[in-house]
Design an enzyme around this catalytic site. Structure first.
Site, PDB file in Angstrom:
ATOM      1  N   ASN A 185       0.836  -1.195   0.000  1.00  0.00           N
ATOM      2  CA  ASN A 185       0.000   0.000   0.000  1.00  0.00           C
ATOM      3  C   ASN A 185       0.877   1.254   0.000  1.00  0.00           C
ATOM      4  OD1 ASN A 185      -2.693  -0.992   0.010  1.00  0.00           O
ATOM      5  ND2 ASN A 185      -2.365  -1.743   2.095  1.00  0.00           N
ATOM      6  N   TYR A 188     -12.032   7.085   4.057  1.00  0.00           N
ATOM      7  CA  TYR A 188     -12.030   7.482   2.637  1.00  0.00           C
ATOM      8  C   TYR A 188     -13.180   8.416   2.310  1.00  0.00           C
ATOM      9  CZ  TYR A 188      -9.279   3.181   2.512  1.00  0.00           C
ATOM     10  OH  TYR A 188      -8.364   2.196   2.774  1.00  0.00           O
ATOM     11  N   CYS A 237      -4.907  -7.323  -3.749  1.00  0.00           N
ATOM     12  CA  CYS A 237      -5.459  -7.052  -2.429  1.00  0.00           C
ATOM     13  C   CYS A 237      -6.460  -8.154  -2.100  1.00  0.00           C
ATOM     14  CB  CYS A 237      -6.135  -5.676  -2.426  1.00  0.00           C
ATOM     15  SG  CYS A 237      -6.761  -5.137  -0.809  1.00  0.00           S
ATOM     16  N   HIS A 238      -6.838  -8.286  -0.822  1.00  0.00           N
ATOM     17  CA  HIS A 238      -7.777  -9.334  -0.438  1.00  0.00           C
ATOM     18  C   HIS A 238      -9.094  -8.763   0.088  1.00  0.00           C
ATOM     19  CE1 HIS A 238      -4.720  -8.999   2.992  1.00  0.00           C
ATOM     20  NE2 HIS A 238      -5.725  -8.221   3.318  1.00  0.00           N
TER      21      HIS A 238
END
Length: 488
Positions: A149, A258, A170-171
Site C-alpha cells: 500500500n 475514505y 489485495c484481499h
C-alpha cells in the site's frame, strides 16, 4: 516447472510465509527458486529459517536464497512480488501522530488521507527503483505483483513511470464476499457469484447472486442488520449500503477514512465504529496491531519455526491472488479474480488513467479484464474524489513538488472535511520534515519547510484521537490467546 520468484520486503514474516505456502500448493511449482530480499538481515534470517523448515519437512526441491542485495535477488526473476513498507513502523507512527495534531483521526492511514498520501511519497521512489532493477536484471517480460500500500498509487507509479508489467493485488474483495455469504446463510462462499468493481479499498459489489438467485439491496440490508456480529462491527458499511444501494468491500474502519462524513467530528466517530477489533475503526488501529504483531514475532519466533514443520495442505491454500495468478499463467488453468490495473475502458465512468480494481480472468495468455462495466453514480463520485488525490500524489512523489503534494492532501475527502488550508500547509511541512530521511525527492524543500514551521502561527493540539488504545504487552497478548484457546 523451474522459474525464479523474487519477494521484495520478504521480512514481512507472516505474509511471506503465507505466499510461499500457497505457491507450494501448486504441484508444478515445487522445483521453483524463491529469492528473498529485505533491508533487514535479522528479518531475512527469520523468514529464511521458517521457509527452509517448510521445505525440509515436505521434502520439496525448492531452492531458497536470501540477500539484502536487491539486484541479486531480482536477477533472472520471472515474477517479482513486493510487500514493502518504506520507513517501517517508525514512519508509520508519524502518519498517524502528526495528522491527529490537526484533528484528522485515521484508523489505518495507508491508502489515502494524510497518512496514506505520505506513505505513497515514501514508497513511490523506491517502487521506481524496483522497476529500474526489474527492467535491467530480471527475466525479459517479468511481471511485477504489488501487494504494498498505497495500492493504487504504487501500481500507478510502476505502470506510468516504471514501465513494468504490473498488477496490484489485495484481499478486500474476498473478505467482503465471505461476509456476504455468511449473512445470507450460504454454506460456503462458492455459492456466491458476484461482480465487484471500483478502486482499491473502494470496490463495490455491483451484482450479487446466491445459487443463481439475484440478491437485492433490501435483502442484503436485512441480512446484515440481523447478523449478531456484523450488525455491530460494520455499522458504517451498513449505513453506506442503505444510502448507496451496494455494499463496499472495505472494512468499517478503512471505509470510514475514505469518506468525508463519518470521522470529521470527534464526538460522532464512536457512533460509527466498533472497538471489538482494530479493523472496525479504532484510532491508529492498524499501527497498534502491526506493532503488536512485530513484537509477537520477535518474542515467539521459536513457536513459528516449530509450526513450519507441518506438511503443506493444499486444502488450506489461502485466497490471496498471487499463487493463483502464477498457476494460471504457467499452467493455463483459468483463474477468476479482482485485480488492480490501469482502467483503459474497464470501468466506463472512471478516468482511463486511473488504477481500478475489477474482475478479470487469468490464463497462459495473461490477465484479461472484463471491460465495459459501469458502476453506480454515487460509487463513481466517491471513487473520483480518491482518484484525483491519487493522481496528484503520484505526480508529486515523482517530481518532488511539495506544492502539488499539499494540494493533493487538501483535496483528500476526510482532510478537507476537518482541516483548513492553513492547517494542511503546515501539516504537510511538518510531515515532510519529520520523514525527510525517507523522502529524497523533497530534500530541496526541507529547509524552507523547516523555516516556515519555526515561524508558524497555526495552532495544533495534543490529541490521541477519539478511540485510541495502547499497544498491548507480550504478556497481555499471551493471556488473550490463552483465553481464546480455552473458549474454543
Amino acid at each position: 516447472m523451474s522459474f525464479k520468484i523474487a519477494i521484495i520486503g520478504a521480512g514481512s514474516v507472516g505474509f511471506t510465509k503465507k505466499l510461499f505456502t500457497d505457491l507450494l500448493c501448486v504441484p508444478e511449482f515445487r522445483d521453483m527458486e524463491v529469492a528473498l530480499t529485505d533491508l533487514s538481515e535479522h528479518n531475512l534470517e527469520m523468514i529464511k529459517a521458517i521457509l527452509d523448515r517448510i521445505v525440509e519437512a515436505n521434502h520439496f526441491p525448492v531452492r531458497i536464497t536470501a540477500t539484502t542485495d536487491r539486484r541479486i535477488a531480482l536477477e533472472g526473476a520471472k515474477y517479482i512480488i513486493s510487500c514493502v513498507r518504506v520507513g517501517g513502523l517508525e514512519a508509520y507512527a508519524d502518519d498517524i501522530r502528526i495528522p491527529l495534531k490537526y484533528g484528522i483521526d485515521q484508523c489505518v492511514g495507508d491508502t489515502i488521507c494524510a497518512g496514506g498520501i505520505l506513505y505513497g511519497q515514501r514508497n513511490i521512489p523506491v517502487i521506481l527503483d524496483f522497476c529500474k532493477d526489474i527492467r535491467e536484471v530480471a527475466a525479459p517480460g517479468a511481471k511485477f505483483l504489488n501487494y504494498a500500500n498505497p495500492m493504487a498509487m504504487n501500481t500507478w507509479a510502476a505502470i506510468e513511470y516504471g514501465k513494468v508489467d504490473t498488477v496490484g493485488l489485495c484481499h478486500g474483495v474476498q473478505h467482503g464476499a465471505e461476509q456476504i455469504a455468511e449473512v445470507l446463510g450460504a454454506k460456503s462462499v462458492s455459492e456466491l457469484d458476484y461482480i465487484c468493481s471500483g478502486i482499491n479499498h473502494q470496490t463495490w459489489f455491483v451484482d450479487l447472486k446466491l445459487n443463481g438467485r439475484k440478491i437485492g439491496k433490501d435483502e442484503l440490508i436485512a441480512a446484515f442488520e440481523a447478523h449478531p456480529v456484523f450488525s455491530q462491527q460494520e455499522k458504517l458499511r451498513i449505513d453506506v449500503l442503505k444510502r448507496f444501494g451496494v455494499y463496499s468491500t472495505e472494512s468499517n474502519g478503512h471505509l470510514s477514512e475514505y469518506l468525508p462524513w463519518y470521522r470529521k467530528r470527534p464526538d460522532e466517530i464512536t457512533r460509527w465504529i466498533d472497538m471489538s477489533d482494530w479493523i472496525h475503526g479504532e484510532t491508529g488501529g492498524y499501527l497498534r496491531y502491526s506493532t503488536e504483531t512485530r513484537n509477537w514475532f520477535e518474542t515467539e519466533f521459536p513457536q513459528f519455526l516449530e509450526s513450519a514443520s507441518k506438511p503443506v495442505d493444499p486444502a488450506k491454500r489461502s485466497n490471496e491472488h498471487a499463487s493463483h495468478i502464477l498457476e494460471a499463467l504457467e499452467t493455463g488453468r483459468v483463474y477468476r479474480g479482482h485485480f488492480n490495473v490501469r482502467n483503459n475502458g474497464v470501468i466506463t465512468n472512471l478516468p482511463q488513467d486511473a488504477i481500478i480494481e475489477s474482475p478479470g480472468f487469468v490464463d497462459r495468455f495473461g490477465i484479461n479484464m472484463v471491460s465495459g462495466i459501469t458502476i453506480p453514480e454515487a460509487c463513481a463520485a466517491t471513487c473520483m474524489a480518491s482518484i484525483n488525490v491519487q493522481r496528484m500524489s503520484v505526480h508529486a512523489a515523482v517530481t518532488g513538488d511539495i506544492d502539488l503534494l499539499k494540494l493533493a492532501v487538501l483535496h483528500d475527502p476526510l482532510v478537507g472535511a476537518v482541516s483548513t488550508p492553513e492547517e494542511v500547509w503546515q501539516m504537510v511541512d511538518e510531515m515532510v520534515v519529520a520523514q525527510a530521511r525517507w523522502l529524497p525527492q523533497y530534500a530541496h524543500a526541507v529547509p524552507a519547510a523547516t523555516d516556515r514551521l519555526s515561524r508558524s502561527t497555526v495552532k495544533t493540539r495534543d490529541w490521541a484521537g477519539a478511540a485510541r488504545r495502547n499497544v498491548r504487552s507480550i504478556e497481555e497478548l499471551r493471556a488473550e490467546k490463552a483465553t481464546l484457546k480455552q473458549a474454543v
